[in-house]
Scaffold this active site. Structure first.
Site, PDB file in Angstrom:
ATOM      1  CE  LYS A   1      -3.814   5.454  -3.259  1.00 17.45           C
ATOM      2  NZ  LYS A   1      -3.117   4.174  -3.000  1.00 17.45           N
TER       3      LYS A   1
ATOM      4  CB  SER B   1       2.404   5.842  -9.473  1.00 16.11           C
ATOM      5  OG  SER B   1       2.849   4.856  -8.564  1.00 16.11           O
TER       6      SER B   1
ATOM      7  CE  LYS C   1       2.699   6.641  -5.875  1.00 17.60           C
ATOM      8  NZ  LYS C   1       1.430   6.519  -5.104  1.00 17.60           N
TER       9      LYS C   1
ATOM     10  CG  ASP D   1      -2.324   5.390   0.488  1.00 15.36           C
ATOM     11  OD1 ASP D   1      -3.553   5.377   0.694  1.00 15.36           O
ATOM     12  OD2 ASP D   1      -1.818   4.894  -0.543  1.00 15.36           O
TER      13      ASP D   1
ATOM     14  N   GLY E   1      -4.171   7.292  -6.606  1.00 10.64           N
ATOM     15  CA  GLY E   1      -4.971   6.486  -7.523  1.00 10.64           C
ATOM     16  C   GLY E   1      -4.827   5.003  -7.285  1.00 10.64           C
TER      17      GLY E   1
ATOM     18  CD  GLU F   1       1.875   7.420  -0.982  1.00  9.06           C
ATOM     19  OE1 GLU F   1       0.664   7.114  -1.057  1.00  9.06           O
ATOM     20  OE2 GLU F   1       2.552   7.752  -1.974  1.00  9.06           O
TER      21      GLU F   1
ATOM     22  CE  LYS G   1       2.865   2.098  -5.846  1.00 15.00           C
ATOM     23  NZ  LYS G   1       1.966   2.355  -4.702  1.00 15.00           N
TER      24      LYS G   1
ATOM     25  CG  ASP H   1       3.418   4.334  -2.020  1.00 13.04           C
ATOM     26  OD1 ASP H   1       3.395   4.089  -0.803  1.00 13.04           O
ATOM     27  OD2 ASP H   1       2.451   4.124  -2.779  1.00 13.04           O
TER      28      ASP H   1
END
Length: 374
Positions: A265, A136, A162, A241, A293, A216, A164, A189
């Site tokens: 998670k 990530s 991934k 999530d 995570g 996400e 952000k 995400d």
């Protein structure tokens, strides 16, 4: 079994590379390690990986410390039990505080598996011997810096990245990475940063053209209707999530078709036992899952590896090597990835030893039930 002692250690470690999400940037983390000792002298470890600030969720390190020491510890120490799942029922009276519950129950799962002479993955019902890991990446100062970070992870062998995203940092970063790597397993995400507006709809329509593995948590956690409407408009699978905290949320997600992928998670779900139940429910509904995570230290990271060995975890999980985040982790050996693959430990419990001197060297405060007056 019976736990006769519980200790908490608030530990601070620096990150090797600062990490920015849609809400804030962090250069180090304070997590709470949980140590339990049973009547036979066996020791188990868990990790409360709650964030320091209430941006991802309402829990923080401060609230988790209070709840774990005042409310969870008395329900664990001196109580007879046969299986860690019994803790979920014991903790049910306490509303919320999933991160605190996850850390305490994780320590009990570890000592339970050690008592059985089993790897934690086996005790949970895991079947895989290896787990495919992804990485990530946070928001970077420039597009060039982001593409450079992606290159580093690909050189290290990771096949899933991934990114952000946040309003103003979304379409262009994805376009830049996709141009450099047309076939990369890429997903984004948002951590719920986007309002449900026409402008946002245009952003997601643009992202939908870049063949992402998933989008996400675009909207706020409780806005499942907006997620369902978005999923009906785009081809990219929506992944939830923050929206799925308990099994009731997952049932709602399935009923509304509010997402077609689930990020499990352990911390957000309240522990390994509840995470396993979420896995089972998603598997039955045909929803692929992966393990997200919270930049866990090695204790929580090892637990994530164990849960990721279950059969429904068909997508790469956030269980990359410790060295991606910490120069010196709290477990020996550190969690490691070979070309993006983490081997599931075969030793009893977590399969790692705790570097106790390093934990003590970086401990900010402690709690010990043995020091609490009867």
């Amino acid at each position: 079994m019976r736990i006769e002692r519980l200790r908490l250690f608030e530990v601070g470690l620096p990150l090797v590379h600062s990490f920015q999400t849609s809400s804030h940037r962090k250069s180090g983390l304070d997590h709470i390690l949980v140590e339990v000792t049973d009547t036979e002298g066996r020791v188990g470890w868990g990790e409360i990986a709650s964030p320091a600030d209430p941006y991802y969720c309402s829990e923080t390190t401060v609230t988790a410390w209070h709840v774990a020491s005042h409310y969870l510890a008395p329900r664990v120490v001196g109580v007879d039990w046969e299986h860690p799942d019994e803790l979920d029922a014991a903790f049910a009276k306490i509303r919320g505080h999933e991160f605190a519950k996850a850390g305490v129950s994780g320590a009990v799962w570890d000592v339970f598996a050690r008592a059985q002479g089993l790897p934690l993955a086996t005790a949970l019902g895991g079947t895989r011997t290896e787990v495919v890991a992804g990485v990530s990446l946070g928001i970077e100062p420039t597009l060039d810096a982001l593409v450079e970070q992606v290159e580093r992870q690909l050189e290290a062998g990771y096949g899933r990245v991934k990114l952000k995203i946040a309003p103003g940092w979304d379409v262009e970063p994805v376009r830049a990475v996709r141009a450099a790597h047309p076939t990369l397993d890429l997903h984004v995400d948002a951590n719920g940063a986007y309002p449900d507006t026409e402008e946002t709809a245009a952003v997601f329509a643009a992202l939908d053209k870049h063949h992402l593995t998933m989008l996400e948590q675009p909207y706020a956690p409780r806005d499942l209707m907006a997620h369902a409407a978005l999923q009906a408009r785009i081809q990219t699978p929506v992944c939830l999530d923050e929206s799925v905290v308990d099994l009731g949320d997952l049932r709602t997600m399935i009923a509304l078709d509010a997402g077609r992928v689930l990020n499990i998670k352990v911390s957000r779900m309240g522990g390994l036992g509840l995470a396993r139940k979420a896995h089972d429910m998603a598997l039955e509904a045909g929803i692929p899952v992966w393990c997200g995570g919270m930049h866990e230290f090695g204790v929580g990271r090892a637990a994530n590896v164990a849960i990721s060995s279950l059969p429904g975890f068909t997508l790469p999980s956030d269980v990359s090597g410790s060295d991606k985040y910490y120069a010196h982790d709290v477990v020996l050996p550190p969690v490691s990835a070979d070309h993006g693959v983490v081997t599931v430990p075969t030793g009893a419990g977590l399969g790692h030893q705790i570097d106790v001197p390093w934990v003590q060297q970086n401990t900010l405060r402690t709690f010990d039930t043995a020091a609490v007056p009867a």
